[in-house]
Write a protein that holds these residues in place. Structure first.
Motif, PDB file in Angstrom:
ATOM      1  N   ASN A   1       1.360   7.785  -5.628  1.00  0.00           N
ATOM      2  CA  ASN A   1       2.072   6.624  -6.230  1.00  0.00           C
ATOM      3  C   ASN A   1       2.200   6.596  -7.695  1.00  0.00           C
ATOM      4  OD1 ASN A   1       2.606   5.934  -3.656  1.00  0.00           O
ATOM      5  ND2 ASN A   1       1.807   3.999  -3.980  1.00  0.00           N
ATOM      6  N   ASP A   2       3.246   6.176  -8.294  1.00  0.00           N
ATOM      7  CA  ASP A   2       3.219   6.051  -9.886  1.00  0.00           C
ATOM      8  C   ASP A   2       2.288   5.029 -10.136  1.00  0.00           C
ATOM      9  OD1 ASP A   2       5.062   7.884 -10.041  1.00  0.00           O
ATOM     10  OD2 ASP A   2       6.854   6.646  -9.838  1.00  0.00           O
ATOM     11  N   ASP A   3       2.089   4.118  -9.262  1.00  0.00           N
ATOM     12  CA  ASP A   3       1.140   2.831  -9.853  1.00  0.00           C
ATOM     13  C   ASP A   3      -0.237   3.457  -9.995  1.00  0.00           C
ATOM     14  OD1 ASP A   3      -0.216   0.424 -10.158  1.00  0.00           O
ATOM     15  OD2 ASP A   3       0.405  -0.493  -8.560  1.00  0.00           O
ATOM     16  N   TRP A   4      -0.915   3.114 -11.154  1.00  0.00           N
ATOM     17  CA  TRP A   4      -2.162   3.492 -11.326  1.00  0.00           C
ATOM     18  C   TRP A   4      -3.268   2.814 -10.467  1.00  0.00           C
ATOM     19  CZ3 TRP A   4      -5.530   7.407 -12.206  1.00  0.00           C
ATOM     20  CH2 TRP A   4      -5.031   8.734 -12.876  1.00  0.00           C
ATOM     21  N   GLU A   5      -2.939   1.575  -9.907  1.00  0.00           N
ATOM     22  CA  GLU A   5      -3.704   0.769  -9.370  1.00  0.00           C
ATOM     23  C   GLU A   5      -4.065   1.368  -7.912  1.00  0.00           C
ATOM     24  OE1 GLU A   5      -2.762  -3.480  -9.174  1.00  0.00           O
ATOM     25  OE2 GLU A   5      -4.320  -3.681  -7.415  1.00  0.00           O
ATOM     26  N   ASP A   6      -2.567   1.691  -7.346  1.00  0.00           N
ATOM     27  CA  ASP A   6      -2.791   2.421  -6.165  1.00  0.00           C
ATOM     28  C   ASP A   6      -3.434   3.756  -5.904  1.00  0.00           C
ATOM     29  OD1 ASP A   6      -1.477   0.496  -5.184  1.00  0.00           O
ATOM     30  OD2 ASP A   6       0.636   1.544  -4.866  1.00  0.00           O
ATOM     31  N   LYS A   7      -3.220   4.536  -7.234  1.00  0.00           N
ATOM     32  CA  LYS A   7      -3.807   5.694  -7.405  1.00  0.00           C
ATOM     33  C   LYS A   7      -5.568   5.541  -7.304  1.00  0.00           C
ATOM     34  CE  LYS A   7      -0.658   8.387 -10.465  1.00  0.00           C
ATOM     35  NZ  LYS A   7      -0.054   9.230  -9.521  1.00  0.00           N
ATOM     36  N   LEU A   8      -6.048   4.594  -7.997  1.00  0.00           N
ATOM     37  CA  LEU A   8      -7.461   4.360  -8.077  1.00  0.00           C
ATOM     38  C   LEU A   8      -8.046   4.001  -7.096  1.00  0.00           C
ATOM     39  CD1 LEU A   8      -7.671   2.556 -11.570  1.00  0.00           C
ATOM     40  CD2 LEU A   8      -8.441   4.964 -11.199  1.00  0.00           C
ATOM     41  N   THR A   9      -7.372   3.005  -6.152  1.00  0.00           N
ATOM     42  CA  THR A   9      -7.561   2.745  -4.743  1.00  0.00           C
ATOM     43  C   THR A   9      -7.913   3.827  -3.855  1.00  0.00           C
ATOM     44  OG1 THR A   9      -6.586   0.807  -5.079  1.00  0.00           O
ATOM     45  CG2 THR A   9      -7.136   1.068  -2.775  1.00  0.00           C
TER      46      THR A   9
ATOM     47  N   ASP B   1       4.832   0.645   8.157  1.00  0.00           N
ATOM     48  CA  ASP B   1       5.533   1.579   7.313  1.00  0.00           C
ATOM     49  C   ASP B   1       4.658   1.821   6.332  1.00  0.00           C
ATOM     50  OD1 ASP B   1       6.778  -0.159   4.828  1.00  0.00           O
ATOM     51  OD2 ASP B   1       6.727  -1.333   6.936  1.00  0.00           O
ATOM     52  N   PHE B   2       5.129   2.651   5.358  1.00  0.00           N
ATOM     53  CA  PHE B   2       4.080   3.020   4.064  1.00  0.00           C
ATOM     54  C   PHE B   2       3.924   1.855   3.093  1.00  0.00           C
ATOM     55  CE2 PHE B   2       2.813   4.491   0.184  1.00  0.00           C
ATOM     56  CZ  PHE B   2       1.506   5.169   0.530  1.00  0.00           C
ATOM     57  N   ILE B   3       4.847   1.123   2.828  1.00  0.00           N
ATOM     58  CA  ILE B   3       4.584  -0.076   1.535  1.00  0.00           C
ATOM     59  C   ILE B   3       3.568  -1.018   2.295  1.00  0.00           C
ATOM     60  CG2 ILE B   3       5.683  -1.817   0.558  1.00  0.00           C
ATOM     61  CD1 ILE B   3       8.225  -0.094   0.652  1.00  0.00           C
ATOM     62  N   THR B   4       3.862  -1.586   3.509  1.00  0.00           N
ATOM     63  CA  THR B   4       2.923  -2.532   4.088  1.00  0.00           C
ATOM     64  C   THR B   4       1.574  -1.939   4.469  1.00  0.00           C
ATOM     65  OG1 THR B   4       3.976  -2.373   6.032  1.00  0.00           O
ATOM     66  CG2 THR B   4       4.577  -4.056   4.868  1.00  0.00           C
ATOM     67  N   LYS B   5       1.582  -0.710   4.633  1.00  0.00           N
ATOM     68  CA  LYS B   5       0.365   0.008   5.039  1.00  0.00           C
ATOM     69  C   LYS B   5      -0.674   0.121   3.845  1.00  0.00           C
ATOM     70  CE  LYS B   5       0.540   3.821   7.872  1.00  0.00           C
ATOM     71  NZ  LYS B   5       0.659   4.954   8.429  1.00  0.00           N
ATOM     72  N   SER B   6       0.077   0.265   2.640  1.00  0.00           N
ATOM     73  CA  SER B   6      -0.616   0.600   1.366  1.00  0.00           C
ATOM     74  C   SER B   6      -1.565  -0.678   1.345  1.00  0.00           C
ATOM     75  CB  SER B   6       0.141   0.984   0.199  1.00  0.00           C
ATOM     76  OG  SER B   6       0.914   0.050   0.004  1.00  0.00           O
ATOM     77  N   ALA B   7      -0.826  -1.731   1.482  1.00  0.00           N
ATOM     78  CA  ALA B   7      -1.449  -3.129   1.446  1.00  0.00           C
ATOM     79  C   ALA B   7      -2.761  -3.159   2.397  1.00  0.00           C
ATOM     80  CB  ALA B   7      -0.557  -4.472   1.663  1.00  0.00           C
ATOM     81  N   ALA B   8      -2.551  -2.816   3.556  1.00  0.00           N
ATOM     82  CA  ALA B   8      -3.725  -2.789   4.428  1.00  0.00           C
ATOM     83  C   ALA B   8      -4.648  -1.875   4.109  1.00  0.00           C
ATOM     84  CB  ALA B   8      -3.142  -2.621   6.061  1.00  0.00           C
ATOM     85  N   ILE B   9      -4.600  -0.788   3.510  1.00  0.00           N
ATOM     86  CA  ILE B   9      -5.642   0.147   3.176  1.00  0.00           C
ATOM     87  C   ILE B   9      -6.358  -0.402   2.055  1.00  0.00           C
ATOM     88  CG2 ILE B   9      -5.876   2.494   1.776  1.00  0.00           C
ATOM     89  CD1 ILE B   9      -3.653   3.289   3.715  1.00  0.00           C
TER      90      ILE B   9
END
Lengths: 615, 121
Positions: free
Chosen positions: A264-272, A231-239
């Protein structure tokens, strides 16, 4: 420490005044083993300051006796227990044998403390004694054991940690994952990967993170596989973990997930996500990236940096056709559009000339500026007419950029329009750019009527023209400002006629012209005979620049002049002479400087002292 | 809801943070009592979960400090520790803690407790 003093300090530990007790606890740290017991007692003082001093003193005394006597404190109240944990940890290896005894303690917390401390100390630890702790009945002890094996980094622990991944208690499996990640254990990858398909979301998430910490192809492959199924939440950790491994341009299948992550709202995610999209050159993300940049408020300092990151990603991903297709998108915010236009310029997209020319007529000033700038970057003959048209833009920046572009194109067609523009433009930087362009397009045509030009034209001509005769003429112009602009260029020409003129100007009645001439000679390190009399000029600046010019050109021949200048009435000239002598060095320079060692001015004395020490 | 987790152990902070996120909360982290007090000055939190054994300022001391401070006394504070001991529990409650949970704890139990303690508040 003698007995009497020790007794006095022990007594002071019971004083009613906290500061006396604290002081005594601190001073007992200078003592020997006889001070240990009183200090252990002081750990129970009602004042935290006294407790802290006692703990520090015990650490200072150190040794096995302190460790031995501190162990029982672990069983006391929170405050004393924490002090004991700190002391035992700081004592290091000497605490280790006493901690082994605690591994079989009936109290779960004692066992946990012992295991934790052995991991924190991590020196001289016999890990084999810890292996049974993986099977401890208490989950907190089992989790602590996993952590400690991670810190000890012993290969023999891996099989136990792998086993702990299937512990009935999630906390233990979590601690095992962390430990395997810390150890970067390739051997653990298969077992960790199994958790990626398990029921616990938390372990799944942690497993993805852990795989990101293990630099191996196997963990990378496992992460790629996992991204397809979760699912997306864990997938983002994998990515994120995959990006940490370094994703490859061929991983285009991550594009859609990264685009979602970008929202995503989180900028760390956006930058990744931006980093990933840039690596796989995902053209489908260009609109989202430009839109994101367009939505950022530049009044927040952190957003400036983010915009730069997005700009770089867009430049890396885009090609001309993908950007051209976005030019017609109506809802792109203006800053996003400005970045798009800027990138078209950087990519030198010749196909974009027509749309960029259209944008030169845009109602938004920033877009017109960027369009002009992009056309400068592209610099293609086909935009000449549009750039000439843009010379009548209301915005001075657009006019200047257009002139710059036409200069780069060396378009003769633009000569008269530019000449016409600078004759009436109110902005000096536009006129400056215009003169530079006209000189570059057709110097002789432009300079043909130089005499009739207004003063500001002549100033810019003096600044950029190469013709010696013209500059000599301008150095005799009726306008003093023009004269001075020409004088400062003459020094750079490497022409005898120019130097003769400067030498002549050193005797001019006008002080400012003498100064300009001396300054020009000093800037370009030119020697002319006139400098020898200029060092005795009535003006200190002329004397100063004359000395500088001589020092830079024929300094060694005129050391006497500098020695004489050391007695100048103005400190500025004296300092100039000191610098010249300092650069020359040698016995004569030393003696000259030594003669003013006791100068009446403090700053000069200090400078002379400094220089004398280096000669 | 913003929930502060005060614990000197990084792994505990991480797992509690994931549990709270899973329950739809926003975790804020502190490494010990002093760090927590500093962070409370710039974070408005709805609940504090604190460990008992921490260097510099332990859980009991943190509880006492917060419960006597006008600005923080109304924030519910739950001790979350490995010590499953009645005496420790009594000490924590006497210091002013609103609850006492024993580690290890499951995500469900944690989030149910979060709900209860914030509801009472």
């Amino acid at each position: 420490m003698n007995k009497a003093r020790l007794e006095k300090l022990k007594e002071s530990l019971n004083h009613t005044d906290v500061s006396r007790r604290r002081q005594a606890a601190s001073m007992l740290g200078e003592g020997d083993e006889r001070a240990i017991y009183p200090l252990i007692t002081a750990l129970f003082d009602q004042s935290l300051a006294v407790q802290d001093s006692a703990a520090q003193s015990l650490i200072k005394i150190g040794g096995a006796a302190v460790a031995y006597m501190t162990i029982p404190v672990l069983r006391k109240e929170a405050s004393q227990r924490n002090a004991a944990l700190l002391i035992l940890k700081d004592l290091g290896e000497v605490s280790v044998p006493f901690l082994y005894d605690l591994l079989k303690d009936r109290d779960d917390d004692m066992r946990k403390f012992a295991v934790d401390l052995l991991g924190d100390i991590a020196v001289g630890v016999n890990y084999e004694l810890l292996i049974p702790m993986f099977k401890d009945e208490n989950a907190n002890v089992r989790a602590a054991t996993c952590r400690t094996f991670g810190l000890l980094n012993v290969e023999e622990g891996v099989s136990h940690l792998k086993e702990a991944l299937s512990d009935s208690e999630e906390w233990v499996a979590f601690a095992a994952l962390e430990a395997l990640g810390l150890m970067e254990s390739e051997d653990g990858v298969t077992s960790i990967t199994e958790l990626c398909y398990g029921p616990s979301q938390v372990l799944k998430f942690a497993a993805f993170e852990t795989l990101g910490n293990i630099p191996s192809q196997q963990s990378k492959d496992a992460l790629i596989e996992c991204t397809k199924t979760t699912d997306f939440i864990t997938k983002s950790a994998a990515i994120k973990s995959l990006i940490r491994h370094g994703i490859e341009p061929g991983m285009a299948f991550l594009g859609s997930d990264l685009r979602v992550m970008l929202k995503n709202d989180d900028w760390e995610d956006k930058l990744t996500a931006i980093s990933g999209l840039s690596t796989i050159k995902d053209k489908d993300s260009l609109y989202n990236l430009l839109d994101l940049a367009g939505s950022l408020d530049v009044s927040y300092p952190e957003n400036e940096e983010r915009i730069i990151i997005i700009k770089n990603a867009v430049l890396n991903i885009a090609d001309c056709s993908s950007l051209l297709s976005l030019l017609d998108v109506n809802n792109l915010k203006f800053r996003g559009m400005a970045i798009l236009v800027e990138t078209l310029g950087k990519l030198k997209c010749v196909e974009a000339i027509d749309p960029l020319v259209k944008l030169l007529r845009s109602s938004l000033r920033d877009i017109r500026r960027e369009a002009a700038h992009a056309l400068v970057e592209i610099a293609d003959e086909r935009c000449v007419d549009s750039l000439i048209e843009a010379l009548s833009d209301d915005d001075g920046h657009v006019r200047k950029q257009s002139i710059y572009a036409l200069r780069k194109l060396k378009s003769k067609k633009a000569f008269l329009p530019i000449l016409d523009l600078i004759g009436k433009d109110t902005y000096e930087d536009v006129v400056d750019e215009g003169v530079k362009a006209l000189l570059s397009m057709d110097s002789s045509k432009f300079l043909h009527k130089a005499d009739s030009y207004p003063e500001n034209f002549k100033i810019y001509i003096a600044k950029y023209a190469q013709e010696t005769e013209l500059l000599l003429d301008l150095s005799k112009d009726n306008s003093k400002t023009v004269k001075m602009a020409a004088i400062s260029r003459l020094g750079s020409l490497n022409e005898e006629s120019a130097y003769n003129r400067l030498s002549e100007l050193l005797k001019d009645a006008d002080l400012e012209l003498r100064r300009s001439s001396a300054m020009a000679l000093s800037q370009y390190s030119v020697f002319v005979d006139g400098l020898l009399s200029a060092v005795r000029d009535s003006d200190m600046w002329v004397r100063f620049y004359a000395l500088k010019a001589i020092a830079a050109s024929k300094g060694a021949d005129y050391i006497g002049l500098f020695a004489e200048a050391l007695r100048d009435r103005e400190n500025l000239v004296v300092m100039g002479a000191i610098d010249a002598l300092s650069n020359l060095g040698g016995q004569d320079a030393y003696e000259a400087l030594y003669s003013i060692k006791y100068h009446s001015d403090d700053a000069i004395r200090q400078r002379v002292e400094e220089v004398l020490q280096t000669l | 809801m913003k929930i502060m987790v005060v614990d000197d152990d990084k792994t505990t902070r991480k797992i509690l943070g994931l549990y709270l996120k899973g329950g739809g909360h926003e975790p804020v982290f502190a490494e010990n009592g002093l760090d927590a007090i500093e962070k409370l000055a710039v974070n408005e939190v709805d609940l504090i979960l604190t460990d008992l054994n921490m260097p510099f300022m332990d859980g009991i001391e943190l509880t006492r400090t917060l419960k006597t401070d006008h600005s923080f006394k109304d924030i519910p504070l739950v001790m979350i520790t490995t010590e499953n001991d009645e005496a420790e529990r009594s000490k924590a409650m006497a210091a002013g803690a609103n609850g006492y949970l024993v580690k290890p704890i499951s995500a469900d139990t944690l989030n149910k407790n979060v709900k209860n303690f914030t509801k009472k508040n």
